[in-house]
Design an enzyme around this catalytic site. Structure first.
Site, short mmCIF file in Angstrom:
data_model
loop_
_atom_site.label_atom_id
_atom_site.label_comp_id
_atom_site.label_asym_id
_atom_site.label_seq_id
_atom_site.Cartn_x
_atom_site.Cartn_y
_atom_site.Cartn_z
CG ASP A 221 46.23 40.76 55.36
OD1 ASP A 221 46.37 41.48 56.16
OD2 ASP A 221 46.37 39.49 56.22
CD GLU A 270 39.22 40.51 32.49
OE1 GLU A 270 38.73 39.90 32.79
OE2 GLU A 270 40.51 39.41 31.99
#
Length: 543
Positions: A221, A270
């Site tokens: 956002d 990751e």
């Protein structure tokens, strides 16, 4: 022969296994769920996570790839959950962390991915950091995590600068001890200071919390708003709100945001399963939007330039070309979107008259969007052809913009009315306890129940389009379209094995038939002499 819809038999693409990594986000169709308005699982009149969980098979059968959930975090709800008090907790009105875990697991079993909203530009004024900063007063180290400043004027009675809130009025509020704090949105939404290491560390931790829960990505956002210009300089312009999205402002689209997203990308990479991040970035140009999706930053960015384009062939072709051209150098997919929880629904917006409802342009625009290369976003209810609700009584409105003296027009409530599932009942199947915003009586005929198996319905049009998009090799993928000669007001473009024709005019247009009709937003007659495209119609062709 009259051709209207291809076979609309549902084409489930689910698996009982977790979703595999397949570079999925480059051509994904992502469905936005506004939780309070999607489905109510406990009968209190407010949508919730159990309600969404129960309706996941509907989204699987619709044919989308992922579900993006607007905020469900613990919040006082001053701005419908975009004022977050605790980023690691579910607001009780929506359920529990156990419910969220079940939703993620069920979605993966159905072959759907889950994207959650993240709100990093600001917190709630009920966030523990902010409450403690107020208690401790000027000089508190916690105040450095936000933008606290002394005021101007003889006694500090004037705001520190001339910035205006997106919701109207000053973007500063004075505290009881005389200092002011910055809020680009409502006063209940103080902006974080992203120069502070503790803020950066906190959000890296929040990312890991939800990634460990199993979410497949984040919608960021106000992704363009985190970093403010040094010194928070005055703008000096009158009517600042008219500059939004048209100019680089000292509080939006600052270059410093990109280092934040580079650090986030390292975290996302990751994790197994191609976790992604999507930027809500209002920028002056699609070229600046492309900065957010460079190879070491975010994966996608919303294409607001496309959303704001009128139903005009020349303007549409221009924004399509510019969007594809801007994303190509950074090897990112272009995104396409027509509606969301912040704008007037496109069934109304494209009609040109907020007091009328003509679904033809919306249907044609939807087929055009889904034929373009890249990733498409569908806002809940647009697959039903829902119009904007423009006659809500003032006493039921909850959008904070509606209660401000200036700013947005307050019609965000009109696109957030709970969607209809059945043709009968007090809330048309939304829940057993009514709905938090009143639904128009006309929505009975637009419900999922009323439209299912009706070959002329907007719902079956979407189901057929999403099935074809999945079945046709490369329809969603790619980075370009091949434009063909066409009459004024008509778009014709070719992709491998596929042609799309779009008549944006108010009159029928005759064209040579380029192939076999796959799908049409309105009935078309194909003869030996060609095809007559009705006004405001899109047709997909196999060639």
């Amino acid at each position: 022969m009259t051709q209207y819809l291809a076979d609309s038999t549902r084409h489930p693409h689910a698996s009982d296994q977790p979703v595999a990594a397949t570079d999925w986000w480059r051509d994904a169709v992502i469905y936005q769920v506004y939780p309070r308005s999607f489905a109510d699982g406990n009968g209190d009149g407010m949508g919730d996570i159990p309600g969404v969980r129960e309706r996941l098979p509907y989204l699987r059968d619709l044919g989308v790839d992922a579900v993006w959930l607007s905020p469900f975090y613990a919040s006082p709800q001053a701005d419908a959950g975009y004022d977050v008090a605790d980023y690691r907790a579910i607001d009780p009105m929506f359920g529990t962390l156990h419910d969220a875990d079940g939703l993620i697991r069920d979605a993966h079993r159905l072959g759907l991915r889950i994207i959650v909203d993240l709100v990093p530009n600001h917190s709630s004024d009920q966030h523990e950091w902010f409450k403690q900063a107020l208690r401790e007063g000027p000089g508190s180290p916690l105040r450095q995590r936000y933008h606290f400043r002394p005021g101007k004027g003889e006694n500090g009675e004037l705001p520190p600068n001339d910035w205006e809130s997106i919701f109207g009025g000053p973007s500063w509020t004075r505290t009881e001890d005389g200092e002011w704090y910055l809020h680009l949105f409502a006063p209940e939404q103080p902006d974080f200071n992203w120069e502070h290491p503790a803020v950066q560390d906190e959000f890296r931790s929040i990312l890991r919390f939800w990634l460990d829960m199993g979410v497949d990505g984040f919608r960021i956002d106000v992704a363009h708003g985190l970093v403010k210009a040094d010194g928070l300089p005055d703008i000096g312009a009158h009517e600042q709100l008219k500059l939004l999205g048209n100019d680089v402002l000292p509080f939006f689209d600052q270059d410093g945001v990109h280092e934040v997203y580079r650090s986030w990308r390292r975290i996302l990479d990751e994790y197994d399963g191609e976790r992604i991040a999507v930027a809500e970035a209002w920028t002056p140009t699609v070229e600046r939007t492309a900065n957010y999706v460079r190879a070491d930053e975010l994966h996608q960015a919303f294409n607001f330039q496309y959303l704001g384009t009128k139903w005009d062939a020349t303007e549409l072709r221009e924004v399509i070309d510019r969007s594809l051209d801007a994303m190509r150098p950074v090897a990112a997919p272009t995104t396409w979107v027509l509606s969301n929880h912040d704008v007037v629904r496109h069934a109304t917006r494209l009609s040109g008259d907020e007091n009328s409802y003509d679904p033809h342009r919306a249907r044609a625009a939807s087929l055009l969007m889904l034929a373009l290369p890249g990733s498409a976003y569908v806002y809940q209810g647009e697959e039903l052809g829902l119009p904007e609700v423009t006659d809500l009584p003032d006493e039921v409105r909850q959008d904070p913009a509606f209660f401000r003296a200036a700013g947005q027009d307050g019609f965000r409530d009109g696109c957030r009315v709970p969607i209809p599932w059945t043709a009968e009942g007090s809330s048309y199947g939304f829940g057993s306890g009514g709905s938090w915003l009143p639904q128009p009586a006309s929505w009975a005929g637009l419900s999922v129940e009323a439209q299912t198996a009706d070959p002329a319905s907007t719902l079956e049009l979407y189901r057929a389009a999403l099935r074809l998009r999945r079945e046709l090799p490369g329809l969603g993928a790619g980075e370009s379209v091949q434009w063909q000669d066409a009459p004024e007001g008509v778009l014709v473009f070719r992709r491998p094995g596929f042609v799309c024709t779009v008549n944006t005019t108010g009159a029928p247009v005759t064209l040579p038939a380029p192939g076999t009709v796959l799908l049409s937003s309105a009935p078309v007659e194909v003869t030996a002499d060609g095809v007559v495209l009705p006004s405001d119609t899109t047709v997909w062709w196999a060639v």
